[in-house]
Design an enzyme around this catalytic site. Structure first.
Site, mmCIF file in Angstrom:
data_model
loop_
_atom_site.group_PDB
_atom_site.id
_atom_site.type_symbol
_atom_site.label_atom_id
_atom_site.label_comp_id
_atom_site.label_asym_id
_atom_site.label_seq_id
_atom_site.Cartn_x
_atom_site.Cartn_y
_atom_site.Cartn_z
ATOM 1 N N THR A 16 0.872 -1.167 0.000
ATOM 2 C CA THR A 16 0.000 0.000 0.000
ATOM 3 C C THR A 16 0.905 1.211 0.000
ATOM 4 O O THR A 16 2.106 1.083 0.204
ATOM 5 C CB THR A 16 -0.872 0.000 1.285
ATOM 6 N N ARG A 70 -13.177 -8.383 -1.599
ATOM 7 C CA ARG A 70 -12.481 -8.193 -0.327
ATOM 8 C C ARG A 70 -12.072 -6.737 -0.158
ATOM 9 O O ARG A 70 -11.574 -6.104 -1.069
ATOM 10 C CB ARG A 70 -11.249 -9.085 -0.284
ATOM 11 N N ASP A 110 -8.008 -2.568 5.044
ATOM 12 C CA ASP A 110 -8.118 -1.436 5.958
ATOM 13 C C ASP A 110 -8.001 -0.087 5.267
ATOM 14 O O ASP A 110 -8.447 0.928 5.801
ATOM 15 C CB ASP A 110 -7.038 -1.535 7.036
ATOM 16 N N GLY A 116 -4.347 -5.908 6.294
ATOM 17 C CA GLY A 116 -5.471 -5.031 6.582
ATOM 18 C C GLY A 116 -6.447 -5.573 7.594
ATOM 19 O O GLY A 116 -6.996 -4.822 8.411
#
Length: 365
Positions: free
Chosen positions: A215, A243, A246, A269
């Site tokens: 990320t 899916r 976070d 996440g």
């Protein structure tokens, strides 16, 4: 002599006063929200954000808005086909489709916007900004998020690159020895197996038995102490379609309180969602903890919440990594991870660099 009722009233008044910043100087030591003075601008990001922090720092130093600066920074990574964890070129889901997640928070306006399972848009962070600025909502998902993005002028494109397509095909072929898909070796192809590039986030990658993940988070503070942040990702590689990790969840992958600080995360996440990670870090900073100490304490909660045997290693510790990146109202910053080896990007004083993250456990021990 003081009656019991008068004593209780006086004690309660002292507690409230301290909570709102009216107590003694000692009670406020380290609390970033009560030191209103000009600070040195800072941009902090995950390890793959070197260009992002430099861009964001230049923008706020020139008087730009903190959120616009952060988004401009992460757009570089979102558009980069060589970063396989974010935006264009991100690793696809189980069906070979790239689904992107992002959230933004603007400290001065207390605004927030997010998108999840967004397909075909290279810069989901910009769509999240549009959600914040042009709707009464915070989170849009799936086809609805894509339709909204198109209505705002964003162009739908194929986000798979040849590199990530090959990774997905090879992963699919290795999933079963009884299906009709052939691995490169079975097909007689001389194609070297893919390796996950070092993103500076201390990611426990597929070589550690965990699927690739990654990320970019970027948080920015300007000289007036105004804060903003953005987190954006293509999520867990080969994930079940639909899916959501976070990154687009306010309070999990990102949280900004303009009175206190900002925090974002990378890594697993699900573990961050279960512990309300970024919100926890900001609240710990509110109580007076430094950014690094707040990140480490939030990571200890992740360790405690990792009760599933399948997620723990032989020592009973998490077999994955989580990374937090935080900056407080005073411009103090820091990063921390569960495992050693993680690094984060920061730009302060016009200098961009990577710094080592604090950590809970030494790798290999």
């Amino acid at each position: 002599m003081t009656s019991r009722r008068d004593f209780l009233k006086t004690s309660a008044g002292v507690g409230v006063g301290a909570a709102v910043g009216m107590g003694s100087p000692r009670s406020l030591a380290g609390a970033p929200a009560v030191l209103p003075h000009r600070v040195a601008p800072v941009a902090i990001a995950s390890g793959n954000g070197m260009e992002a922090v430099a861009t964001a720092f230049r923008a706020v130093s020139a008087g730009g808005d903190t959120l616009d600066a952060a988004v401009e920074g992460v757009n570089i990574v979102e558009r980069d086909p060589n970063d396989r964890s974010v935006g264009y070129g991100g690793r696809p889901n189980l069906d070979g489709v790239v689904q992107l997640d992002s959230s933004v928070m603007h400290g001065p306006s207390r605004g927030a916007g997010a998108v999840a399972c967004l397909e075909g848009i290279k810069t989901p962070s910009r769509v999240a900004v549009d959600v914040m600025r042009y709707t009464d909502h915070v989170l849009l998902v799936g086809k609805g998020a894509q339709r909204f993005a198109v209505s705002m002028g964003h162009r739908v494109e194929d986000l798979l690159t040849e590199g990530t397509r090959r990774q997905w095909i090879e992963w699919r072929a290795r999933m079963s020895a009884t299906d009709d898909y052939l691995t490169p070796e079975e097909a007689g192809l001389r194609v070297p197996p893919f390796e996950d590039e070092d993103d500076g986030m201390g990611m426990l990658d597929s070589h550690d038995g965990v699927r690739p993940q990654g990320t970019i988070n970027c948080n920015v503070i300007n000289q007036d102490g105004d804060l903003s942040g953005v987190t954006t990702t293509s999520g867990l590689a080969w994930k079940i379609p639909g899916r959501v990790g976070d990154s687009p969840i306010v309070g999990a992958g990102l949280y900004v309180d303009n009175d206190v600080g900002a925090c974002g995360s990378t890594g697993r996440g699900e573990a961050v969602i279960k512990t309300c990670g970024s919100h926890s870090v900001v609240e710990l900073m509110r109580s007076g903890m430094s950014p690094v100490d707040a990140c480490l304490e939030a990571l200890r909660r992740v360790v405690t919440f990792t009760a599933e045997e399948r997620l723990r290693n032989e020592q009973g510790r998490p077999g994955f990594n989580v990374n937090y990146y935080a900056v407080n109202k005073n411009g103090e910053y820091g990063g921390a991870a569960i495992w050693s080896g993680a690094r984060f990007a920061v730009c302060s004083g016009g200098e961009s660099r990577r710094e080592d993250s604090a950590y809970l456990f030494e790798r290999g021990r």
